[in-house]
Design a protein around this motif. Structure first.
Motif, PDB file in Angstrom:
ATOM      1  N   GLU A 252       0.822  -1.214   0.000  1.00  0.00           N
ATOM      2  CA  GLU A 252       0.000   0.000   0.000  1.00  0.00           C
ATOM      3  C   GLU A 252       0.856   1.263   0.000  1.00  0.00           C
ATOM      4  N   SER A 253       2.035   1.172   0.571  1.00  0.00           N
ATOM      5  CA  SER A 253       2.935   2.334   0.630  1.00  0.00           C
ATOM      6  C   SER A 253       3.526   2.676  -0.738  1.00  0.00           C
ATOM      7  N   LEU A 256      -0.622   4.202  -5.836  1.00  0.00           N
ATOM      8  CA  LEU A 256      -1.486   5.357  -6.030  1.00  0.00           C
ATOM      9  C   LEU A 256      -2.730   4.905  -6.789  1.00  0.00           C
ATOM     10  N   HIS A 268      -8.799   3.612   1.683  1.00  0.00           N
ATOM     11  CA  HIS A 268      -7.529   3.948   1.016  1.00  0.00           C
ATOM     12  C   HIS A 268      -7.529   5.379   0.486  1.00  0.00           C
ATOM     13  N   LYS A 269      -8.122   6.296   1.227  1.00  0.00           N
ATOM     14  CA  LYS A 269      -8.244   7.669   0.737  1.00  0.00           C
ATOM     15  C   LYS A 269      -6.901   8.385   0.643  1.00  0.00           C
ATOM     16  N   ASP A 270      -5.919   7.954   1.439  1.00  0.00           N
ATOM     17  CA  ASP A 270      -4.600   8.590   1.367  1.00  0.00           C
ATOM     18  C   ASP A 270      -3.844   8.192   0.103  1.00  0.00           C
ATOM     19  N   ASN A 271      -4.252   7.088  -0.528  1.00  0.00           N
ATOM     20  CA  ASN A 271      -3.628   6.647  -1.787  1.00  0.00           C
ATOM     21  C   ASN A 271      -4.301   7.269  -2.999  1.00  0.00           C
ATOM     22  N   ASP A 335       7.044   5.895   1.713  1.00  0.00           N
ATOM     23  CA  ASP A 335       5.592   5.816   1.572  1.00  0.00           C
ATOM     24  C   ASP A 335       5.129   6.873   0.572  1.00  0.00           C
ATOM     25  N   ARG A 337       2.262   7.763  -0.159  1.00  0.00           N
ATOM     26  CA  ARG A 337       1.145   8.572   0.342  1.00  0.00           C
ATOM     27  C   ARG A 337       1.649   9.881   0.953  1.00  0.00           C
ATOM     28  N   LEU A 340       2.420  12.164  -1.929  1.00  0.00           N
ATOM     29  CA  LEU A 340       1.205  12.745  -2.494  1.00  0.00           C
ATOM     30  C   LEU A 340       0.736  13.928  -1.655  1.00  0.00           C
ATOM     31  N   LYS A 341       0.810  13.793  -0.343  1.00  0.00           N
ATOM     32  CA  LYS A 341       0.441  14.907   0.541  1.00  0.00           C
ATOM     33  C   LYS A 341       1.365  16.101   0.314  1.00  0.00           C
TER      34      LYS A 341
END
Length: 448
Positions: A252-253, A256, A268-271, A335, A337, A340-341
């Motif tokens: 998962e890390s 996207l 999985h909203k952070d992805n 990660d 994620r 992306l942030k």
């Protein structure tokens, strides 16, 4: 028999696992007919199996595939997975357990330990290839489809503008009479997939059924060079009406997701990168209760260079570059994620926002979703105005803060400015979100 302990480096885990199972099953006797593809599978399916066998046989990095006895040196078999009701290591009959990976091979299941092992072993492949995983939705993300009977009279002209299914590589509008369906590929999708494939191992994941998913994959990827067998439909998911990464063989890390529906991915909203919906057909607008005309009715389309896919490709490139910024760094502890942030925080960087009568009176402003969204986009939020404020977000011009913004020549926008930046992944022109525009929109809605 057992899956080799390390994933081959020239392809992803799902393709290699499928090839391995095919090779092993084809070398076995025909007595175990339940282990073979059913007769109902079409010629395309059979062709895919043959392709996977050839790929497996030519993988240069696989030194050997061991056939193990149930009583191996490691002790009793842990049954990492099954094919049908048989453990594919020791051959023992098992109850139906583990996660189904039917999209890789019919009736195949893996337990959580084996899934984790495959994901861990694939990290080496990702590091060598400098690739991550990208899971792509179909409808309203990469394309738009409609049932032929739902075409409006204003859309009938489309039937004379379709491209041949015999050579789909240069086309964008296709009529599939055998499915009673028409599909329009989103502008820039071919360039998007080509460039994204250089940075990502890509999956399709759709809420459509399996035949639909595979037909759309043929339109998007006629040579099978982008997705292989990584085509997941609603028939392959583990939770009804939801999508989940539990059927994706990637950490998962390192994943996207690109989808137009945030609620489809509750865990999985952070992805997730949420993309603006593509409404080419009128039926698509009706589906979401939109009252404006569709692109087909307007005889128009999205811009290739400035459209949604072009914008998202830039986001993907930024996240990928940040992830592999230090070439020699071990990626197992990184990660995507977080990357992306970091990209999101650049969108409204340098903006200081004050809200005026946007939140309920007794609510804490910092707890409101819009305040949190602005901060995630890189803006600084405040409750009081001062010289450093750049934007006042208001719903009407008569508030004290709005009048201050006019005197000080600051931007006054409605909340849609923040929503659009979040949705489109870039800062939007303030003049498109002034309060006069808001009044016009509200007036139009009341008339309707």
């Amino acid at each position: 028999m057992s899956v080799t302990s390390d994933s081959p480096v020239h392809s992803s885990s799902s393709d290699d696992l499928a090839a391995f199972l095919d090779a092993e099953l084809d070398s076995a006797s025909d007595a175990s007919s339940d282990s073979l593809p059913s007769e109902e599978e079409d010629d395309t399916e059979a062709s895919n199996h043959e392709s996977k066998r050839r790929k497996f046989e030519h993988l240069e990095t696989v030194e050997e595939v061991e056939i193990e006895e149930a009583s191996s040196s490691k002790g009793e078999c842990e049954h990492p997975g099954s094919f049908g009701n048989m453990c594919f290591v020791c051959g023992q009959k098992l109850e139906e357990t583990g996660v189904s990976f039917r999209y890789i091979h019919k009736e195949m299941r893996l337990n959580q330990d084996e899934i984790s092992r495959l994901r861990d072993s694939d990290m080496g492949f990702l590091q060598r290839q400098r690739k991550l995983y990208l899971v792509l939705d179909l409808d309203h993300t990469l394309l738009n489809s409609t049932i032929l009977r739902d075409l409006k009279p204003e859309e009938e002209y489309l039937k004379s503008h379709t491209h041949s299914l015999q050579d789909v590589s240069g086309g964008s509008l296709f009529m599939m009479e055998f499915m009673q369906m028409m599909t329009k590929l989103r502008p820039f999708v071919h360039s998007f997939l080509k460039e994204a494939s250089e940075m990502f191992v890509m999956y399709i994941y759709t809420m459509g059924d399996r035949p639909y998913a595979r037909q759309m994959a043929k339109l998007l990827d006629p040579k099978g060079e982008y997705f292989g067998d990584r085509i997941i439909s609603r028939d392959d998911g583990t939770v009804r009406h939801q999508k989940s990464l539990d059927v994706v063989l990637g950490q998962e890390s390192a994943v996207l997701i690109l989808d137009d529906t945030e609620n489809a991915w509750p865990n999985h909203k952070d992805n997730l990168i949420v993309i603006e919906r593509y409404h080419f057909f009128a039926s698509s607008c009706r589906q979401f209760d939109h009252r404006y005309k569709s692109l087909s009715e307007l005889k128009s389309d999205e811009s290739e260079p400035d459209g949604a896919l072009s914008t998202v490709l830039k986001v993907l490139k930024q996240a990928h570059a940040l992830f592999f910024e230090n070439v020699d760094e071990d990626i197992s502890n990184k990660d995507v994620r977080l990357m992306l942030k970091q990209v999101r925080k650049e969108i409204l960087k340098g903006c200081k926002v004050v809200f005026s009568r946007v939140f309920p009176t007794k609510a804490k402003p910092e707890d409101h979703p819009l305040w949190k969204m602005a901060e995630e986009l890189g803006a600084t939020c405040a409750t009081e105005v001062d010289a450093s404020v750049t934007h006042v977000v208001a719903m009407e011009m008569g508030t004290e803060k709005a009048r201050w913004a006019i005197r000080e020549k600051k931007y006054i926008v409605h909340r849609g400015w923040i929503d659009a930046a979040n949705y489109l992944w870039k800062k939007q022109p303030e003049e498109n979100f002034n309060l006069e525009q808001l009044k016009k929109q509200q007036g139009t809605t009341e008339e309707e």
